[in-house]
Design a protein around this motif. Structure first.
Motif, PDB file in Angstrom:
ATOM      1  N   SER A  64       0.830  -1.215   0.000  1.00  0.00           N
ATOM      2  CA  SER A  64       0.000   0.000   0.000  1.00  0.00           C
ATOM      3  C   SER A  64       0.862   1.262   0.000  1.00  0.00           C
ATOM      4  N   ARG A  65       2.168   1.122   0.338  1.00  0.00           N
ATOM      5  CA  ARG A  65       3.056   2.280   0.402  1.00  0.00           C
ATOM      6  C   ARG A  65       3.991   2.359  -0.802  1.00  0.00           C
ATOM      7  N   SER A  66       3.926   1.383  -1.715  1.00  0.00           N
ATOM      8  CA  SER A  66       4.801   1.386  -2.885  1.00  0.00           C
ATOM      9  C   SER A  66       4.425   2.527  -3.830  1.00  0.00           C
ATOM     10  N   VAL A  67       5.437   3.245  -4.330  1.00  0.00           N
ATOM     11  CA  VAL A  67       5.191   4.386  -5.213  1.00  0.00           C
ATOM     12  C   VAL A  67       6.151   4.336  -6.401  1.00  0.00           C
ATOM     13  N   VAL A  68       5.786   5.092  -7.448  1.00  0.00           N
ATOM     14  CA  VAL A  68       6.635   5.308  -8.614  1.00  0.00           C
ATOM     15  C   VAL A  68       6.789   6.810  -8.767  1.00  0.00           C
ATOM     16  N   CYS A  69       8.021   7.300  -8.782  1.00  0.00           N
ATOM     17  CA  CYS A  69       8.246   8.745  -8.784  1.00  0.00           C
ATOM     18  C   CYS A  69       7.905   9.363 -10.145  1.00  0.00           C
ATOM     19  N   PRO A  70       7.695  10.690 -10.193  1.00  0.00           N
ATOM     20  CA  PRO A  70       7.306  11.362 -11.445  1.00  0.00           C
ATOM     21  C   PRO A  70       8.350  11.288 -12.551  1.00  0.00           C
ATOM     22  N   ASN A  71       9.600  10.937 -12.226  1.00  0.00           N
ATOM     23  CA  ASN A  71      10.633  10.863 -13.268  1.00  0.00           C
ATOM     24  C   ASN A  71      10.368   9.776 -14.294  1.00  0.00           C
ATOM     25  N   HIS A  72       9.472   8.868 -13.977  1.00  0.00           N
ATOM     26  CA  HIS A  72       9.183   7.754 -14.886  1.00  0.00           C
ATOM     27  C   HIS A  72       7.949   8.025 -15.745  1.00  0.00           C
ATOM     28  N   PHE A  73       7.463   9.259 -15.716  1.00  0.00           N
ATOM     29  CA  PHE A  73       6.332   9.693 -16.551  1.00  0.00           C
ATOM     30  C   PHE A  73       6.767  10.933 -17.326  1.00  0.00           C
ATOM     31  N   ASP A  74       6.093  11.217 -18.429  1.00  0.00           N
ATOM     32  CA  ASP A  74       6.352  12.463 -19.150  1.00  0.00           C
ATOM     33  C   ASP A  74       5.121  13.353 -19.075  1.00  0.00           C
ATOM     34  N   ALA A  75       5.195  14.532 -19.715  1.00  0.00           N
ATOM     35  CA  ALA A  75       4.119  15.529 -19.617  1.00  0.00           C
ATOM     36  C   ALA A  75       2.791  15.005 -20.159  1.00  0.00           C
ATOM     37  N   SER A  76       2.860  14.117 -21.171  1.00  0.00           N
ATOM     38  CA  SER A  76       1.612  13.614 -21.761  1.00  0.00           C
ATOM     39  C   SER A  76       0.863  12.678 -20.825  1.00  0.00           C
ATOM     40  N   ASP A  77       1.515  12.226 -19.747  1.00  0.00           N
ATOM     41  CA  ASP A  77       0.858  11.318 -18.803  1.00  0.00           C
ATOM     42  C   ASP A  77       0.010  12.064 -17.771  1.00  0.00           C
ATOM     43  N   TYR A  78       0.114  13.405 -17.738  1.00  0.00           N
ATOM     44  CA  TYR A  78      -0.576  14.182 -16.718  1.00  0.00           C
ATOM     45  C   TYR A  78      -1.742  14.965 -17.324  1.00  0.00           C
ATOM     46  N   LYS A  79      -2.757  15.203 -16.498  1.00  0.00           N
ATOM     47  CA  LYS A  79      -3.904  15.993 -16.928  1.00  0.00           C
ATOM     48  C   LYS A  79      -3.506  17.463 -17.002  1.00  0.00           C
ATOM     49  N   THR A  80      -3.976  18.123 -18.058  1.00  0.00           N
ATOM     50  CA  THR A  80      -3.664  19.559 -18.220  1.00  0.00           C
ATOM     51  C   THR A  80      -4.824  20.446 -17.786  1.00  0.00           C
ATOM     52  N   THR A  81      -6.025  19.875 -17.680  1.00  0.00           N
ATOM     53  CA  THR A  81      -7.200  20.636 -17.256  1.00  0.00           C
ATOM     54  C   THR A  81      -7.961  19.852 -16.195  1.00  0.00           C
ATOM     55  N   THR A  82      -8.766  20.557 -15.440  1.00  0.00           N
ATOM     56  CA  THR A  82      -9.635  19.905 -14.447  1.00  0.00           C
ATOM     57  C   THR A  82     -10.897  19.402 -15.124  1.00  0.00           C
ATOM     58  N   ASN A  83     -11.758  18.738 -14.364  1.00  0.00           N
ATOM     59  CA  ASN A  83     -13.027  18.246 -14.919  1.00  0.00           C
ATOM     60  C   ASN A  83     -13.927  19.379 -15.380  1.00  0.00           C
ATOM     61  N   GLU A  84     -13.730  20.570 -14.792  1.00  0.00           N
ATOM     62  CA  GLU A  84     -14.548  21.734 -15.187  1.00  0.00           C
ATOM     63  C   GLU A  84     -13.951  22.471 -16.377  1.00  0.00           C
ATOM     64  N   GLY A  85     -12.772  22.048 -16.841  1.00  0.00           N
ATOM     65  CA  GLY A  85     -12.146  22.691 -17.996  1.00  0.00           C
ATOM     66  C   GLY A  85     -11.138  23.755 -17.647  1.00  0.00           C
ATOM     67  N   ASP A  86     -10.910  24.011 -16.339  1.00  0.00           N
ATOM     68  CA  ASP A  86      -9.925  25.010 -15.933  1.00  0.00           C
ATOM     69  C   ASP A  86      -8.526  24.423 -15.972  1.00  0.00           C
ATOM     70  N   PRO A  87      -7.498  25.264 -16.121  1.00  0.00           N
ATOM     71  CA  PRO A  87      -6.110  24.758 -16.102  1.00  0.00           C
ATOM     72  C   PRO A  87      -5.804  24.058 -14.778  1.00  0.00           C
ATOM     73  N   ALA A  88      -5.157  22.916 -14.866  1.00  0.00           N
ATOM     74  CA  ALA A  88      -4.862  22.131 -13.671  1.00  0.00           C
ATOM     75  C   ALA A  88      -3.754  22.782 -12.862  1.00  0.00           C
ATOM     76  N   GLN A  89      -3.986  22.944 -11.542  1.00  0.00           N
ATOM     77  CA  GLN A  89      -2.990  23.515 -10.649  1.00  0.00           C
ATOM     78  C   GLN A  89      -2.143  22.424  -9.992  1.00  0.00           C
ATOM     79  N   ILE A  90      -2.692  21.206  -9.901  1.00  0.00           N
ATOM     80  CA  ILE A  90      -1.981  20.083  -9.293  1.00  0.00           C
ATOM     81  C   ILE A  90      -1.759  19.022 -10.361  1.00  0.00           C
ATOM     82  N   ARG A  91      -0.565  18.458 -10.380  1.00  0.00           N
ATOM     83  CA  ARG A  91      -0.239  17.436 -11.385  1.00  0.00           C
ATOM     84  C   ARG A  91      -0.899  16.116 -10.987  1.00  0.00           C
TER      85      ARG A  91
END
Length: 455
Positions: free
Chosen positions: A43-70
């Protein structure tokens, strides 16, 4: 305290926890390549962000606003590792297209599942006053009923051979056989053998045996690709492959077990009247035929199958027909580089003819010396050799031979109405060349004879 990234060789702290979805979780486990046997993340195992690129993250929220949190997209899988090279821009584009396609398919399957589970009753319409002015009840959509197991559909609703029982013209276009009754007669000759077939993939389709044979002949006749045949019969692609490979091999062994070589008396009895007068001892007319083949990858295979006559890669077979129009001999197939003489040597034609018989062939079959011992005559057009011209007698004889030898070419043309013999055999169909050629030619024996009785 932040947990260290679980990816080997990575010492970063913190990151994204493994997803709860079982399928996506399995993809993450396979991607990180821990190496331990049956390793499972805690339950504590993680994968750091270095193993993802920008296309793996959301750029907008569900409401269509720019995402503030990755935040990761729901289908993101870690893919940047020390042992893998970075993705090129074109690879990133293909990855995005694949994601969009998968999302579209998931959306369609979700709507399909909704349609399968929703039932609309007529009473609901009447209670809400949806009856029209004419007094007729509204058209109520029926729920979609599907029951598909891991291999085949239980309720087969594709093409059936019996659907064309009253339409001989359409049935002939689909299968090459003249009618459904003709098709049923061929199927009846298989007997109980079809009940005990071992299917290629190890599981038996739930489609009716007659319709399996129907599918096989349609693919042989029309040369439809697997996916298109699957759409026609409303089944999975793998089911088409399972049935076609099994049935084409079954037809090959079934037809090879039949003794198509008639006795000398039967050959003479069914010979056309004019043929019997001019070449009474002819037992068989032989000719070679070539089937186009996709260019093999291996140079040795390319050399063995390259035909200088067709100027492409082919496979070649020797065909023999009786004067009356029965296909009595089909050899195994050989590479296109094989000569007609070599095919005669490797086939068992020499063991079939008897003393006193004669064989009619084209000029390419310079095999007279092979048939000296059994006292068999070879009727072929005369070669020029060192002559500048042929005598009148030789020309007349060659014309007679040509007028009778044309029957084998007509029957080869009839067999090649099965389009699988005229289109280049694919890499997957090439290993079945023996079975495809043998089945197509011997199926012609179940059709009306095209050689006139007075030929």
């Amino acid at each position: 305290m932040p947990t260290q990234c679980c990816v080997p060789l990575c010492t970063n702290k913190g990151g994204h926890r493994f997803p709860k979805d079982s399928i996506l979780r399995k993809k993450w486990i396979q991607a990180v390549k821990r190496g331990e046997h049956k390793w499972k993340p805690s339950s504590r195992s993680v994968v750091c962000p270095n193993h993802f690129d920008a296309s793996d993250y959301k750029t907008t929220t569900n409401e269509g606003d720019p995402a503030q949190i990755r935040r990761l997209k729901t289908d993101s899988v870690p893919h940047i590792f020390p042992w893998k090279s970075a993705l090129t821009p074109s690879q990133r584009q293909r990855r995005e297209r694949g994601r969009k396609l998968q999302a579209t398919e998931d959306s369609r399957s979700a709507w399909k599942d909704v349609g399968a589970n929703v039932e609309i009753s007529l009473e609901d319409f009447e209670q809400e006053g949806h009856e029209n002015d004419s007094g007729m009840q509204p058209c109520v959509p029926q729920p979609i009923k599907e029951s598909v197991d891991s291999h085949s559909q239980t309720d087969f609703n594709g093409l059936h051979a019996r659907d064309f029982a009253l339409n001989d013209d359409t049935f002939h276009k689909l299968t090459g056989l003249i009618s459904y009754n003709n098709f049923a007669m061929v199927f009846a000759t298989f007997g109980d053998e079809v009940e005990n077939m071992n299917y290629y993939y190890g599981w038996k389709p739930k489609m009716d045996l007659e319709d399996q044979f129907f599918l096989t002949i349609i693919r042989l006749r029309m040369n439809k690709p697997t996916w298109e045949t699957a759409i026609m019969f409303r089944i999975h692609d793998k089911e088409v492959s399972n049935m076609f490979i099994t049935w084409i091999n079954f037809l090959y062994f079934h037809f090879k077990d039949i003794d198509w070589w008639p006795s000398r008396d039967l050959v003479q009895y069914f010979s056309p009247t004019d043929f019997r007068k001019k070449f009474s001892t002819t037992r068989v007319i032989i000719d070679g035929t070539e089937i186009p083949l996709q260019k093999p990858k291996k140079p040795i295979a390319q050399q063995a199958t390259y035909s200088t006559y067709k100027n492409r890669n082919t496979v070649k077979a020797l065909i023999g027909v009786t004067p009356g129009g029965l296909i009595s001999f089909v050899s195994d197939v050989f590479g296109g580089a094989t000569s007609d003489r070599q095919i005669c040597e490797r086939s068992n034609l020499l063991n079939k003819v008897e003393s006193g018989d004669s064989i009619m062939a084209d000029k390419g079959f310079n095999v007279q010396d092979m048939f000296i011992d059994p006292n068999v005559e070879i009727n072929i057009p005369e070669f020029f050799r060192k002559k500048t011209r042929l005598s009148e007698k030789s020309v007349l004889k060659d014309r007679k031979i040509a007028s009778k030898r044309v029957h084998v070419e007509r029957l080869i043309g009839l067999a090649k109405t099965f389009k699988m013999l005229t289109s280049p055999l694919s890499v997957t169909d090439a290993p079945l060349a023996d079975a495809i050629v043998t089945s197509a030619f011997f199926l012609c024996n179940y059709r009306p004879c095209i050689v006139p009785t007075d030929a």
